[in-house]
Design an enzyme around this catalytic site. Structure first.
Site, PDB file in Angstrom:
ATOM      1  N   LYS A  52      26.253  31.620 -18.152  1.00 14.51           N
ATOM      2  CA  LYS A  52      26.035  32.747 -19.065  1.00 14.51           C
ATOM      3  C   LYS A  52      25.648  33.996 -18.287  1.00 14.51           C
ATOM      4  CE  LYS A  52      24.751  30.062 -23.160  1.00 14.51           C
ATOM      5  NZ  LYS A  52      23.664  29.722 -24.101  1.00 14.51           N
ATOM      6  N   SER A  68      20.181  31.820 -20.501  1.00 13.63           N
ATOM      7  CA  SER A  68      19.316  30.731 -20.953  1.00 13.63           C
ATOM      8  C   SER A  68      20.103  29.815 -21.877  1.00 13.63           C
ATOM      9  CB  SER A  68      18.098  31.309 -21.687  1.00 13.63           C
ATOM     10  OG  SER A  68      17.185  30.297 -22.025  1.00 13.63           O
ATOM     11  N   ASP A  69      19.786  28.535 -21.810  1.00 18.30           N
ATOM     12  CA  ASP A  69      20.400  27.573 -22.716  1.00 18.30           C
ATOM     13  C   ASP A  69      19.398  26.464 -22.971  1.00 18.30           C
ATOM     14  OD1 ASP A  69      23.127  26.996 -24.015  1.00 18.30           O
ATOM     15  OD2 ASP A  69      22.508  25.050 -23.212  1.00 18.30           O
ATOM     16  N   GLN A  70      19.499  25.841 -24.133  1.00 14.70           N
ATOM     17  CA  GLN A  70      18.519  24.833 -24.520  1.00 14.70           C
ATOM     18  C   GLN A  70      19.193  23.667 -25.233  1.00 14.70           C
ATOM     19  OE1 GLN A  70      15.698  25.585 -27.884  1.00 14.70           O
ATOM     20  NE2 GLN A  70      14.182  25.475 -26.250  1.00 14.70           N
ATOM     21  N   GLY A 105      17.218  25.731 -19.839  1.00 16.64           N
ATOM     22  CA  GLY A 105      17.686  26.225 -18.559  1.00 16.64           C
ATOM     23  C   GLY A 105      17.539  27.730 -18.518  1.00 16.64           C
TER      24      GLY A 105
END
EC number: 3.6.1.-
Length: 194
Positions: A52, A68-70, A105
């Protein structure tokens, strides 16, 4: 000093970043978020956060870009957004009396020099034992259909928990601000110094 870009259209991540009182813009990253068959939840969020951030580098060549990723994990399986009330109730039944782990992340990419910092922040949510009426009332009142795990910790969802465990409560909402501040300082952008 490079400008800051949040590679996200999430209103929750935007609101979290606004807490730091630093100027930034939001931009939608173009990333295929399909998990790879051999990826662990940690590997998945780390890869997606990095992709991203880096996906916006050509549009923002002299910037610090935050990705960011979750994911939400219960019993070793990634739990997605429920999208329907029945799925939300099912997810909450599974979570009842259990621990749900969120992996978030985080990536900070300096598009001017190619420097990349990454981190994965875990956060554990210990659920109370919930009866069917509590689950039904929660879903009816909060409508958590677009939230991984079927709850909003920043809202009425707090009533579902025994305790929360993690380094940074912002991680649970989707952006670990303590880790981000450390990364920004390493890039010479101290949030406390404007």
């Amino acid at each position: 000093m490079p400008k800051l870009i949040l590679a996200s259209t999430s209103p929750w991540r935007r609101a979290l970043l606004e807490k730091l009182q630093i100027s930034f813009e939001c931009a939608a990253p173009e990333v295929d978020e399909t998990p790879r068959s051999d990826e662990s939840p940690r590997q998945l969020v780390l890869r997606l956060a990095q992709e991203k951030a880096q996906s916006l580098a050509s549009r923002y060549p002299d910037h610090l870009i935050i990705g960011s990723d979750q994911v939400c994990v219960l019993d070793g399986e990634i739990t997605g957004k429920p999208l329907t009330e029945e799925n939300a109730r099912l997810q909450l039944r599974k979570a009842s009396g259990n621990i749900v782990t969120f992996y978030t992340g985080l990536a900070l990419f300096n598009s001017a020099n190619g420097h990349l910092q990454t981190e994965v922040e875990p956060f554990d949510v210990h659920f109370r034992h919930l009866c069917e009426a509590e689950i039904d009332n929660y879903v009816r009142k909060e409508h958590p259909l677009h939230c991984a795990g079927s709850f909003k910790s920043e809202g009425f969802g707090i009533t579902l928990f025994e305790r929360l465990e993690g380094r940074d409560p912002n991680t649970l909402v989707g952006l670990p601000l303590i880790a981000l501040c450390q990364m920004l300082r390493r890039e010479g952008k101290n949030p406390l110094m404007g």
